[in-house]
Design a protein around this motif. Structure first.
Motif, PDB file in Angstrom:
ATOM      1  N   VAL A 132       0.878  -1.164   0.000  1.00 42.24           N
ATOM      2  CA  VAL A 132       0.000   0.000   0.000  1.00 42.24           C
ATOM      3  C   VAL A 132       0.913   1.210   0.000  1.00 42.24           C
ATOM      4  CG1 VAL A 132      -1.745   1.279   1.270  1.00 42.24           C
ATOM      5  CG2 VAL A 132      -1.784  -1.207   1.284  1.00 42.24           C
ATOM      6  N   THR A 133       0.904   1.949  -1.076  1.00 44.17           N
ATOM      7  CA  THR A 133       1.785   3.097  -1.160  1.00 44.17           C
ATOM      8  C   THR A 133       1.052   4.363  -0.762  1.00 44.17           C
ATOM      9  OG1 THR A 133       1.231   3.408  -3.473  1.00 44.17           O
ATOM     10  CG2 THR A 133       3.173   2.083  -2.985  1.00 44.17           C
ATOM     11  N   GLY A 134       1.773   5.224  -0.158  1.00 46.76           N
ATOM     12  CA  GLY A 134       1.215   6.515   0.197  1.00 46.76           C
ATOM     13  C   GLY A 134       0.215   6.467   1.340  1.00 46.76           C
ATOM     14  N   PHE A 135       0.129   5.362   2.066  1.00 40.48           N
ATOM     15  CA  PHE A 135      -0.812   5.310   3.181  1.00 40.48           C
ATOM     16  C   PHE A 135      -0.303   6.230   4.276  1.00 40.48           C
ATOM     17  CE2 PHE A 135      -1.872   3.561   7.363  1.00 40.48           C
ATOM     18  CZ  PHE A 135      -3.236   3.777   7.320  1.00 40.48           C
ATOM     19  N   MET A 136      -1.096   7.205   4.600  1.00 44.52           N
ATOM     20  CA  MET A 136      -0.753   8.101   5.697  1.00 44.52           C
ATOM     21  C   MET A 136      -2.031   8.621   6.304  1.00 44.52           C
ATOM     22  SD  MET A 136       1.418   9.099   7.562  1.00 44.52           S
ATOM     23  CE  MET A 136       2.483  10.247   8.297  1.00 44.52           C
ATOM     24  N   GLU A 186      -4.496  -1.596  16.336  1.00 40.67           N
ATOM     25  CA  GLU A 186      -3.664  -2.788  16.170  1.00 40.67           C
ATOM     26  C   GLU A 186      -3.806  -3.410  14.772  1.00 40.67           C
ATOM     27  OE1 GLU A 186      -2.523  -6.302  19.147  1.00 40.67           O
ATOM     28  OE2 GLU A 186      -4.669  -6.178  18.703  1.00 40.67           O
ATOM     29  N   ARG A 187      -5.026  -3.574  14.314  1.00 43.69           N
ATOM     30  CA  ARG A 187      -5.232  -4.237  13.017  1.00 43.69           C
ATOM     31  C   ARG A 187      -4.578  -3.464  11.872  1.00 43.69           C
ATOM     32  NH1 ARG A 187      -8.785  -8.759  13.627  1.00 43.69           N
ATOM     33  NH2 ARG A 187      -8.481  -9.090  11.402  1.00 43.69           N
ATOM     34  N   PRO A 188      -4.854  -2.158  11.727  1.00 44.60           N
ATOM     35  CA  PRO A 188      -4.197  -1.457  10.614  1.00 44.60           C
ATOM     36  C   PRO A 188      -2.681  -1.357  10.795  1.00 44.60           C
ATOM     37  CG  PRO A 188      -5.502   0.093  11.916  1.00 44.60           C
ATOM     38  CD  PRO A 188      -5.818  -1.285  12.416  1.00 44.60           C
ATOM     39  N   ALA A 189      -2.222  -1.225  12.030  1.00 47.62           N
ATOM     40  CA  ALA A 189      -0.773  -1.159  12.257  1.00 47.62           C
ATOM     41  C   ALA A 189      -0.104  -2.480  11.901  1.00 47.62           C
ATOM     42  CB  ALA A 189      -0.485  -0.774  13.704  1.00 47.62           C
ATOM     43  N   ASN A 190      -0.756  -3.594  12.224  1.00 44.25           N
ATOM     44  CA  ASN A 190      -0.202  -4.900  11.855  1.00 44.25           C
ATOM     45  C   ASN A 190      -0.093  -5.041  10.341  1.00 44.25           C
ATOM     46  OD1 ASN A 190       0.089  -5.713  14.501  1.00 44.25           O
ATOM     47  ND2 ASN A 190      -1.801  -6.903  14.537  1.00 44.25           N
ATOM     48  N   ILE A 191      -1.100  -4.556   9.624  1.00 44.92           N
ATOM     49  CA  ILE A 191      -1.038  -4.588   8.161  1.00 44.92           C
ATOM     50  C   ILE A 191       0.139  -3.756   7.680  1.00 44.92           C
ATOM     51  CG2 ILE A 191      -2.184  -3.842   6.029  1.00 44.92           C
ATOM     52  CD1 ILE A 191      -4.858  -4.545   7.405  1.00 44.92           C
ATOM     53  N   GLU A 251       6.918   3.316   9.374  1.00 43.08           N
ATOM     54  CA  GLU A 251       6.574   4.673   9.836  1.00 43.08           C
ATOM     55  C   GLU A 251       5.068   4.814  10.046  1.00 43.08           C
ATOM     56  OE1 GLU A 251       8.360   7.232  10.875  1.00 43.08           O
ATOM     57  OE2 GLU A 251      10.321   6.419  10.359  1.00 43.08           O
ATOM     58  N   ALA A 252       4.274   4.248   9.150  1.00 43.14           N
ATOM     59  CA  ALA A 252       2.815   4.309   9.299  1.00 43.14           C
ATOM     60  C   ALA A 252       2.374   3.532  10.534  1.00 43.14           C
ATOM     61  CB  ALA A 252       2.124   3.776   8.047  1.00 43.14           C
ATOM     62  N   ALA A 253       2.996   2.367  10.771  1.00 40.08           N
ATOM     63  CA  ALA A 253       2.677   1.574  11.967  1.00 40.08           C
ATOM     64  C   ALA A 253       3.053   2.348  13.226  1.00 40.08           C
ATOM     65  CB  ALA A 253       3.390   0.231  11.928  1.00 40.08           C
ATOM     66  N   LEU A 265      11.128   1.754  16.816  1.00 32.66           N
ATOM     67  CA  LEU A 265      12.168   2.786  16.875  1.00 32.66           C
ATOM     68  C   LEU A 265      13.549   2.146  16.776  1.00 32.66           C
ATOM     69  CD1 LEU A 265      10.732   5.193  19.602  1.00 32.66           C
ATOM     70  CD2 LEU A 265      10.988   5.658  17.145  1.00 32.66           C
ATOM     71  N   LYS A 266      13.727   1.001  17.434  1.00 36.85           N
ATOM     72  CA  LYS A 266      15.014   0.294  17.353  1.00 36.85           C
ATOM     73  C   LYS A 266      15.259  -0.191  15.923  1.00 36.85           C
ATOM     74  CE  LYS A 266      17.768  -3.186  19.628  1.00 36.85           C
ATOM     75  NZ  LYS A 266      17.848  -4.170  20.697  1.00 36.85           N
ATOM     76  N   MET A 267      14.228  -0.740  15.289  1.00 36.45           N
ATOM     77  CA  MET A 267      14.371  -1.221  13.911  1.00 36.45           C
ATOM     78  C   MET A 267      14.708  -0.077  12.954  1.00 36.45           C
ATOM     79  SD  MET A 267      11.182  -3.887  13.693  1.00 36.45           S
ATOM     80  CE  MET A 267      11.483  -4.456  12.033  1.00 36.45           C
ATOM     81  N   LEU A 268      14.172   1.110  13.256  1.00 37.32           N
ATOM     82  CA  LEU A 268      14.410   2.283  12.418  1.00 37.32           C
ATOM     83  C   LEU A 268      15.699   3.022  12.783  1.00 37.32           C
ATOM     84  CD1 LEU A 268      10.731   3.606  12.389  1.00 37.32           C
ATOM     85  CD2 LEU A 268      11.973   2.638  10.426  1.00 37.32           C
ATOM     86  N   GLY A 269      16.429   2.492  13.779  1.00 35.21           N
ATOM     87  CA  GLY A 269      17.680   3.118  14.204  1.00 35.21           C
ATOM     88  C   GLY A 269      17.459   4.401  14.982  1.00 35.21           C
TER      89      GLY A 269
END
Length: 142
Positions: A3-7, A78-83, A91-93, A128-132
């Motif tokens: 899904v591109t541009g999801f914000m 939770e559901r949309p963040a998991n997707i 970043e969206a999650a 945050l850890k995964m994103l450094g």
């Protein structure tokens, strides 16, 4: 599928320390007193789309809910963040997890507030850890 541009169009103002979604804030009147049935029906429809593999339609509805309501409860975030996480949209999650915490800060039900914090704070820290960015606070006013 990606899904591109999801914000989400909800905005977090880190200087004012409030979450605003279409002009509604957790510091103001509780719009959920009047809208729970509306966004719950939408949420159930999104879950149905998700279960049959129509992720785009599900995310469109989840996005609409976040843009127009301030849902209370873990599953709405939770559901949309998991997707988003499954699609690599970290970043969206992260935005959704933080939005969940912010939208529950003023929740009068301490059990709900604590549950949301217990569920999402570790996920925020993991992302945050995964994103450094592990030095970044979970929320901007901690």
């Amino acid at each position: 599928m990606k899904v591109t541009g999801f914000m989400l169009s909800g905005e977090f103002d880190k200087y004012l320390h409030i979450c605003v979604v279409n002009g509604l804030s957790r510091l103001g009147p509780d719009p959920n007193n009047y809208n729970w049935n509306k966004y719950r029906r939408l949420f159930n429809q999104a879950v149905k789309y998700e279960k049959v593999g129509d992720i785009v339609s599900a995310m469109d509805i989840y996005d609409f809910i976040m843009d127009n309501y301030i849902p209370f409860g873990v599953e709405y975030y939770e559901r949309p963040a998991n997707i988003c996480e499954k699609l690599g949209e970290r970043e969206a999650a992260l935005h959704l997890y933080r939005l969940a915490l912010l939208n529950h800060i003023m929740c009068e039900d301490k059990d709900t507030r604590d549950l949301v914090w217990d569920v999402f704070k570790p996920r925020i820290e993991r992302l945050l850890k995964m994103l450094g960015r592990e030095d970044e606070p979970t929320l901007y006013f901690e």
